[in-house]
Each structure stands twice: as structure tokens, then as C-alpha cells.
Write a protein that holds these residues in place. Structure first.
Motif, PDB file in Angstrom:
ATOM      1  N   MET A   1       0.746  -1.215   0.177  1.00  0.00           N
ATOM      2  CA  MET A   1       0.059   0.027   0.002  1.00  0.00           C
ATOM      3  C   MET A   1       1.019   1.295   0.033  1.00  0.00           C
ATOM      4  N   ASP A   2       0.658   2.159  -1.006  1.00  0.00           N
ATOM      5  CA  ASP A   2       1.211   3.371  -0.789  1.00  0.00           C
ATOM      6  C   ASP A   2       1.041   4.400   0.071  1.00  0.00           C
ATOM      7  N   ILE A   3       1.692   4.783   1.128  1.00  0.00           N
ATOM      8  CA  ILE A   3       1.255   5.546   2.494  1.00  0.00           C
ATOM      9  C   ILE A   3       1.166   6.743   1.873  1.00  0.00           C
ATOM     10  N   ARG A   4       1.456   7.212   0.909  1.00  0.00           N
ATOM     11  CA  ARG A   4       0.862   8.773   0.644  1.00  0.00           C
ATOM     12  C   ARG A   4      -0.565   8.596   0.142  1.00  0.00           C
ATOM     13  N   TYR A   5      -0.964   7.675  -0.549  1.00  0.00           N
ATOM     14  CA  TYR A   5      -2.547   7.623  -0.936  1.00  0.00           C
ATOM     15  C   TYR A   5      -3.397   7.260   0.421  1.00  0.00           C
ATOM     16  N   LEU A   6      -2.592   6.482   1.131  1.00  0.00           N
ATOM     17  CA  LEU A   6      -3.439   6.352   2.484  1.00  0.00           C
ATOM     18  C   LEU A   6      -3.635   7.668   3.466  1.00  0.00           C
ATOM     19  N   ASN A   7      -2.671   8.431   3.248  1.00  0.00           N
ATOM     20  CA  ASN A   7      -2.508   9.949   3.902  1.00  0.00           C
ATOM     21  C   ASN A   7      -3.526  10.894   3.207  1.00  0.00           C
ATOM     22  N   HIS A   8      -3.537  10.701   1.616  1.00  0.00           N
ATOM     23  CA  HIS A   8      -4.567  11.282   1.040  1.00  0.00           C
ATOM     24  C   HIS A   8      -6.056  11.016   1.151  1.00  0.00           C
ATOM     25  N   PHE A   9      -6.165   9.818   1.278  1.00  0.00           N
ATOM     26  CA  PHE A   9      -7.438   9.235   1.792  1.00  0.00           C
ATOM     27  C   PHE A   9      -8.014   9.761   3.099  1.00  0.00           C
ATOM     28  N   LEU A  10      -7.225  10.005   4.078  1.00  0.00           N
ATOM     29  CA  LEU A  10      -7.411  10.500   5.378  1.00  0.00           C
ATOM     30  C   LEU A  10      -7.914  11.982   5.128  1.00  0.00           C
ATOM     31  N   LYS A  11      -7.094  12.783   4.262  1.00  0.00           N
ATOM     32  CA  LYS A  11      -7.550  14.127   4.013  1.00  0.00           C
ATOM     33  C   LYS A  11      -8.737  14.200   3.593  1.00  0.00           C
ATOM     34  N   VAL A  12      -9.177  13.376   2.565  1.00  0.00           N
ATOM     35  CA  VAL A  12     -10.337  13.491   1.836  1.00  0.00           C
ATOM     36  C   VAL A  12     -11.665  13.346   2.863  1.00  0.00           C
ATOM     37  N   ALA A  38      -7.222   3.628  -6.894  1.00  0.00           N
ATOM     38  CA  ALA A  38      -6.097   2.833  -6.799  1.00  0.00           C
ATOM     39  C   ALA A  38      -6.000   2.133  -5.482  1.00  0.00           C
ATOM     40  N   LEU A  39      -6.248   2.948  -4.472  1.00  0.00           N
ATOM     41  CA  LEU A  39      -6.500   2.489  -3.105  1.00  0.00           C
ATOM     42  C   LEU A  39      -7.355   1.411  -3.003  1.00  0.00           C
ATOM     43  N   GLU A  40      -8.753   1.703  -3.519  1.00  0.00           N
ATOM     44  CA  GLU A  40      -9.995   0.770  -3.649  1.00  0.00           C
ATOM     45  C   GLU A  40      -9.547  -0.619  -4.265  1.00  0.00           C
ATOM     46  N   ARG A  41      -8.782  -0.322  -5.477  1.00  0.00           N
ATOM     47  CA  ARG A  41      -8.470  -1.630  -6.349  1.00  0.00           C
ATOM     48  C   ARG A  41      -7.640  -2.420  -5.356  1.00  0.00           C
ATOM     49  N   GLU A  42      -6.515  -1.826  -4.689  1.00  0.00           N
ATOM     50  CA  GLU A  42      -5.492  -2.648  -4.115  1.00  0.00           C
ATOM     51  C   GLU A  42      -6.255  -3.392  -2.725  1.00  0.00           C
ATOM     52  N   LEU A  43      -7.387  -2.763  -2.267  1.00  0.00           N
ATOM     53  CA  LEU A  43      -8.039  -3.443  -0.880  1.00  0.00           C
ATOM     54  C   LEU A  43      -9.141  -3.729  -1.431  1.00  0.00           C
ATOM     55  N   ASP A  44      -9.549  -4.036  -2.723  1.00  0.00           N
ATOM     56  CA  ASP A  44     -10.727  -4.662  -3.373  1.00  0.00           C
ATOM     57  C   ASP A  44     -11.984  -4.333  -2.365  1.00  0.00           C
ATOM     58  N   VAL A  45     -12.220  -3.132  -2.081  1.00  0.00           N
ATOM     59  CA  VAL A  45     -13.304  -2.782  -1.611  1.00  0.00           C
ATOM     60  C   VAL A  45     -13.509  -1.279  -1.684  1.00  0.00           C
ATOM     61  N   SER A  46     -14.908  -0.887  -1.819  1.00  0.00           N
ATOM     62  CA  SER A  46     -15.235   0.712  -1.765  1.00  0.00           C
ATOM     63  C   SER A  46     -15.036   1.655  -0.530  1.00  0.00           C
ATOM     64  N   LEU A  47     -14.404   2.367  -0.673  1.00  0.00           N
ATOM     65  CA  LEU A  47     -13.882   3.424   0.536  1.00  0.00           C
ATOM     66  C   LEU A  47     -14.728   4.471   0.832  1.00  0.00           C
TER      67      LEU A  47
END
Length: 298
Positions: A1-12, A38-47
Motif C-alpha cells: 500500500m502506498d502510504i501517500r495514498y492512505l494519507n491523502h485518503f485521510l485528508k479526503v 487505486a487504493l480501492e483496487r488494492e484493497l478490493d473494497v469501496s472506501l
């Protein structure tokens, strides 16, 4: 998991808007949306799910939020841990604008003398924005105003200086009564949407003063320049030596009481930081430098 994407998800999630998150991150909305997919595809779930113009986390997204902040903090700590030179890296510091024009330059000068190889990434903002960035692990420390609510255990606060209200006037008015100046001279008002401007408004109301307002703006330094030009007087928090000027004077105002009989407190500036950070040694040094600077500032 790209930690930047996770950080941006938290910002959203924090902003409730991809466009606002993109603005704060300095990215395009399309780029943020692509990262979320991309984060949803990697986790295979809607976020995320759209609700009108805003977005909200799904049940899975909420579970990611609950663990996400810890994961981002751990990633930050891991980056610091593997640095071979323990006194080289980056300290992410937030500050309110008034501190930047006041005593922060002295603090940074002292800190960089002690840690010459540490890079300081400085972010300027208002206190609520800086606090939000701190708890989301985007900042290591913030020089800001005292918050009105209890802090979580993950965050600490140390007061540094009080900034009572002063009247800014031309040097030729140094012997005049400050309340008389506020009653009779045009007021260059400090923005009432800011903490210091709101404090000034409450003071004027408590003194029964209805000033002749000429200009309202959100910069104390700009107010000082306009006062020097003879455009009126200002009522602002005393930020220290940043308000020095050959044709400018600062006049202390009489204290006012709160409804409970206590004196209304002045604005308080201090350092806020995250407890669990591998940059803690630099924050400790920064705090000592700030305490020393606060003692020497008028």
C-alpha cells in the motif's frame, strides 16, 4: 500500500471533499480521485461514497480511518528510524502568521545553530488548520494559539508568551489616552474572523466603544504599516518586536472583566506537538529555543 495514498485518503475524509483535499495537498482533483480508485483496487473494497457534493467513508472506509492514522504515524517513525545520521532529516513545523513576524525568526536561528543539517519545512496557517494537520501526522509541531478544548493524550502543549491587546498609533500620539484614540480616531480593524480580531471586538464592546471603522484586514503587520501612514489606529495582540517602527508606538489598554468578575485573559501563544514522534528530540530543542526567545522578547 502506498502510504501517500492512505494519507491523502485521510485528508479526503477529514475535509469531506476531494476537491478541497486536492487544494490542501497541492494536487489536482483528478489526481486525488485516481489515487482513491487505486487504493480501492488494492484493497478490493469501496472506501468512499458520494452524498451530494461531499464524500463520506463507507463502513470499510471508516475502519481504514480508525487504523489509518496509526499506520501513517508508524511510517513516519520508520523513515526517521532508518536514517543513518540521527541529526539529519526534516522537521515539519506549522506556525501562525503573527509568530512568523514576531519571535519565530529568533527561534529558527537558535535551532539551526544547534541542528545545522536538519531541514525545516514551514507551513503557515490559522490555529485550527495547524491542529488538524498535526493530529493527521502532517506536522511534527505547531507554534499556535491556545485551543479552547481538551487535547487528546497524543498531543502536548506548552505556553510560551501572552500577547495582550495594544493600541497601535503614530509616534506623535504616544502621550494620548488609548481609549480616547479608539473612540475618536478611525480604526484599522483586525479581522474579526481571527482569534485576535475577535478578542479586539469583545474588548471594544466591553468598553462601550463604537469605533469609526476605516479598513478591516487579516494582517497585523499590514495594520502597523497603515497606522504609520496616518490611516487610523489599530487594536491588536502585541506580537513583540515585529511591531517596532520609528513612527509607530504601542499603547497598553486597561484590562476588562469577564461576566464572572475575572479579568479577560490575553491571547496566548505556545508550542503544540505530537508525543509519539521520532523527531521528538528536535521538537524538544525547538521548545527550549522558543522558551529562550520568549524570555528575551519585549
Amino acid at each position: 500500500m502506498d502510504i501517500r495514498y492512505l494519507n491523502h485518503f485521510l485528508k479526503v475524509v477529514a475535509t469531506g471533499s476531494m476537491s478541497e483535499a486536492a487544494r490542501q495537498l497541492g494536487l489536482s482533483p483528478a489526481a486525488v480521485a485516481q489515487q482513491m480508485r487505486a487504493l480501492e483496487r488494492e484493497l478490493d473494497v469501496s472506501l468512499l461514497v458520494r452524498q451530494g457534493r461531499s464524500v463520506q467513508p463507507t463502513a470499510a472506509g471508516q475502519r481504514l480511518v480508525e487504523r489509518g492514522h496509526t499506520l501513517v504515524q508508524d511510517a513516519d517513525a520508520l523513515r526517521d528510524w532508518v536514517v543513518t545520521d540521527e541529526d539529519e532529516g526534516e522537521l515539519r513545523l506549522g506556525t501562525v502568521n503573527t509568530a512568523l513576524h514576531g519571535f519565530l525568526p529568533d527561534v529558527l536561528q537558535a535551532f539551526t545553530t544547534l541542528h545545522p543539517r536538519v531541514r525545516i519545512a514551514l507551513r503557515i496557517g490559522i490555529t485550527p488548520t495547524l491542529y488538524s494537520a498535526l493530529v493527521q501526522s502532517e506536522l511534527d509541531a505547531a507554534l499556535c494559539l491556545k485551543l479552547s478544548f481538551d487535547l487528546p493524550k497524543t498531543v502536548s502543549w506548552t505556553p510560551l508568551r501572552q500577547e495582550p491587546l495594544v493600541v497601535l498609533a503614530r509616534a506623535c500620539d504616544a502621550q494620548r489616552d488609548p481609549l480616547e484614540l479608539l473612540r475618536n480616531e478611525p480604526l484599522v480593524r483586525y479581522d474579526r474572523q481571527l482569534a485576535g480580531g475577535s478578542l479586539a471586538q469583545h474588548y471594544l464592546q466591553a468598553q462601550g466603544i463604537r469605533p469609526h471603522e476605516r479598513i478591516e484586514l487579516n494582517s497585523i503587520m499590514a495594520i502597523a504599516l497603515l497606522v504609520e501612514r496616518g490611516l487610523g489606529v489599530g487594536l491588536v495582540p502585541d506580537i513583540g518586536q515585529g511591531l517596532a517602527g520609528e513612527h509607530l508606538c504601542k499603547l497598553a489598554v486597561p484590562p476588562v472583566s469577564c461576566p464572572d468578575g475575572e479579568l479577560a485573559p490575553p491571547r496566548e501563544l505556545g508550542l503544540l506537538w505530537r508525543n509519539q514522534s521520532q523527531r521528538g528530540r528536535w521538537v524538544s530543542t525547538l521548545l527550549r529555543c522558543a522558551q529562550d526567545a520568549a524570555l528575551t522578547q519585549p
